[in-house]
Write a protein that holds these residues in place. Sequence first.
Motif, PDB file in Angstrom:
ATOM      1  N   PRO A  18      -5.977  -6.393 -12.790  1.00 54.63           N
ATOM      2  CA  PRO A  18      -4.639  -6.193 -12.220  1.00 54.63           C
ATOM      3  C   PRO A  18      -3.954  -7.491 -11.809  1.00 54.63           C
ATOM      4  CG  PRO A  18      -6.164  -4.571 -11.340  1.00 54.63           C
ATOM      5  CD  PRO A  18      -6.987  -5.559 -12.110  1.00 54.63           C
ATOM      6  N   VAL A  19      -4.720  -8.446 -11.278  1.00 55.15           N
ATOM      7  CA  VAL A  19      -4.114  -9.696 -10.821  1.00 55.15           C
ATOM      8  C   VAL A  19      -3.553 -10.483 -12.009  1.00 55.15           C
ATOM      9  CG1 VAL A  19      -6.265 -11.038 -10.927  1.00 55.15           C
ATOM     10  CG2 VAL A  19      -4.440 -11.722  -9.355  1.00 55.15           C
ATOM     11  N   VAL A  20      -4.204 -10.383 -13.167  1.00 51.88           N
ATOM     12  CA  VAL A  20      -3.704 -11.058 -14.365  1.00 51.88           C
ATOM     13  C   VAL A  20      -2.411 -10.395 -14.833  1.00 51.88           C
ATOM     14  CG1 VAL A  20      -4.163 -11.580 -16.798  1.00 51.88           C
ATOM     15  CG2 VAL A  20      -5.977 -11.859 -15.090  1.00 51.88           C
ATOM     16  N   ARG A  21      -2.411  -9.060 -14.838  1.00 55.63           N
ATOM     17  CA  ARG A  21      -1.195  -8.348 -15.243  1.00 55.63           C
ATOM     18  C   ARG A  21      -0.042  -8.671 -14.302  1.00 55.63           C
ATOM     19  NH1 ARG A  21      -4.805  -3.962 -15.407  1.00 55.63           N
ATOM     20  NH2 ARG A  21      -3.608  -2.827 -13.812  1.00 55.63           N
ATOM     21  N   ASP A  22      -0.325  -8.727 -13.007  1.00 52.45           N
ATOM     22  CA  ASP A  22       0.723  -9.053 -12.036  1.00 52.45           C
ATOM     23  C   ASP A  22       1.292 -10.447 -12.297  1.00 52.45           C
ATOM     24  OD1 ASP A  22       0.360  -6.613 -10.842  1.00 52.45           O
ATOM     25  OD2 ASP A  22      -0.781  -7.378  -9.127  1.00 52.45           O
ATOM     26  N   VAL A  36       9.041  -6.584 -19.248  1.00 51.49           N
ATOM     27  CA  VAL A  36       7.768  -5.868 -19.260  1.00 51.49           C
ATOM     28  C   VAL A  36       8.057  -4.383 -19.083  1.00 51.49           C
ATOM     29  CG1 VAL A  36       5.553  -5.515 -18.091  1.00 51.49           C
ATOM     30  CG2 VAL A  36       6.466  -7.831 -18.362  1.00 51.49           C
ATOM     31  N   VAL A  37       7.720  -3.592 -20.088  1.00 48.86           N
ATOM     32  CA  VAL A  37       8.028  -2.158 -20.056  1.00 48.86           C
ATOM     33  C   VAL A  37       6.835  -1.317 -19.611  1.00 48.86           C
ATOM     34  CG1 VAL A  37       9.829  -2.323 -21.799  1.00 48.86           C
ATOM     35  CG2 VAL A  37       7.461  -1.889 -22.508  1.00 48.86           C
ATOM     36  N   GLY A  38       5.652  -1.943 -19.508  1.00 51.67           N
ATOM     37  CA  GLY A  38       4.490  -1.176 -19.080  1.00 51.67           C
ATOM     38  C   GLY A  38       3.236  -2.016 -19.074  1.00 51.67           C
ATOM     39  N   GLU A  39       2.164  -1.441 -18.527  1.00 53.97           N
ATOM     40  CA  GLU A  39       0.885  -2.124 -18.445  1.00 53.97           C
ATOM     41  C   GLU A  39      -0.225  -1.173 -18.858  1.00 53.97           C
ATOM     42  OE1 GLU A  39       0.298  -3.769 -14.558  1.00 53.97           O
ATOM     43  OE2 GLU A  39       2.267  -4.738 -14.495  1.00 53.97           O
ATOM     44  N   ALA A  40      -1.347  -1.754 -19.309  1.00 54.91           N
ATOM     45  CA  ALA A  40      -2.518  -0.970 -19.696  1.00 54.91           C
ATOM     46  C   ALA A  40      -3.762  -1.710 -19.233  1.00 54.91           C
ATOM     47  CB  ALA A  40      -2.555  -0.771 -21.206  1.00 54.91           C
ATOM     48  N   ALA A  41      -4.764  -0.954 -18.777  1.00 57.86           N
ATOM     49  CA  ALA A  41      -5.982  -1.550 -18.243  1.00 57.86           C
ATOM     50  C   ALA A  41      -7.126  -1.582 -19.250  1.00 57.86           C
ATOM     51  CB  ALA A  41      -6.433  -0.796 -16.983  1.00 57.86           C
ATOM     52  N   ASN A  42      -6.909  -0.995 -20.433  1.00 63.15           N
ATOM     53  CA  ASN A  42      -7.918  -1.045 -21.488  1.00 63.15           C
ATOM     54  C   ASN A  42      -7.246  -0.802 -22.834  1.00 63.15           C
ATOM     55  OD1 ASN A  42      -8.019   1.954 -22.101  1.00 63.15           O
ATOM     56  ND2 ASN A  42      -8.675   2.005 -19.955  1.00 63.15           N
ATOM     57  N   GLY A  43      -8.018  -0.963 -23.907  1.00 59.64           N
ATOM     58  CA  GLY A  43      -7.441  -0.845 -25.233  1.00 59.64           C
ATOM     59  C   GLY A  43      -6.929   0.540 -25.571  1.00 59.64           C
ATOM     60  N   ALA A  44      -7.670   1.556 -25.132  1.00 63.30           N
ATOM     61  CA  ALA A  44      -7.244   2.935 -25.415  1.00 63.30           C
ATOM     62  C   ALA A  44      -5.926   3.235 -24.722  1.00 63.30           C
ATOM     63  CB  ALA A  44      -8.321   3.916 -24.960  1.00 63.30           C
ATOM     64  N   GLU A  45      -5.783   2.763 -23.495  1.00 63.50           N
ATOM     65  CA  GLU A  45      -4.527   2.970 -22.770  1.00 63.50           C
ATOM     66  C   GLU A  45      -3.401   2.176 -23.426  1.00 63.50           C
ATOM     67  OE1 GLU A  45      -2.733   2.596 -18.204  1.00 63.50           O
ATOM     68  OE2 GLU A  45      -4.861   2.156 -18.591  1.00 63.50           O
TER      69      GLU A  45
END
Length: 215
Positions: A18-22, A36-45
């Motif tokens: 999360p800190v990297v995405r932030d 930035v239109v969205g975030e994902a925490a893994n490849g499937a997401e």
Amino acid sequence: MRTSTGPTIRVLLADDHPVVRDGLAAMLATQPDLTVVGEAANGAEALHRTASLAPDVVLMDLQMPVMDGTAATAAIRAAHPEVRVLILTTYDTDADITAAVDAGAVGYLLKDTGRHELCEAVRTAARGGAALSPTVAAKVLAHMRGDRVADLSGRELEVLSAVARGQSNKQIARALRLSEATVKTHLLHIYTKLDVSDRTAAVTAALGRGIIRVD
């Protein structure tokens, strides 16, 4: 700060930290043409959110749970060929780089890349161009010159022959039923194999070696 002169580029962030995405979201927010239109925490997401959010570029980490970045890149490119995937990772092994490019990534950056370089790479990726950090580019060249100095593949020959006939990437993509990003990826492979830096030099080298012919 860059002044926007065209459509806003929609970016999806895929990283399990999360800190990297932030940090990435805050960095990209400084650019008026990047959103930035969205975030994902893994490849499937990332694959699921690509379908629902239709980003132009997915900024993809490699090492993630559930589905890693390479598998997610291949899945996204198969289901959404118009979406460009740009790898952003701490891993720079030959195997990781080769697997990501083979999966369809249009770029490969390391996480020590500066803000300006990262933002420009996102723009390049959105245009379908290849974006490689200098370290990664050197590794790709060394690898291709060493272990993979193979002849051009059948598809690469088709692409290069079309370039020799003066066709644009868009025309080549339409004729071969490929995305423009895939054509760009083929051209990157061609440049590396022929040890050149642009399409004109590639055609000249291929003609000189008898690899292709122009009727």
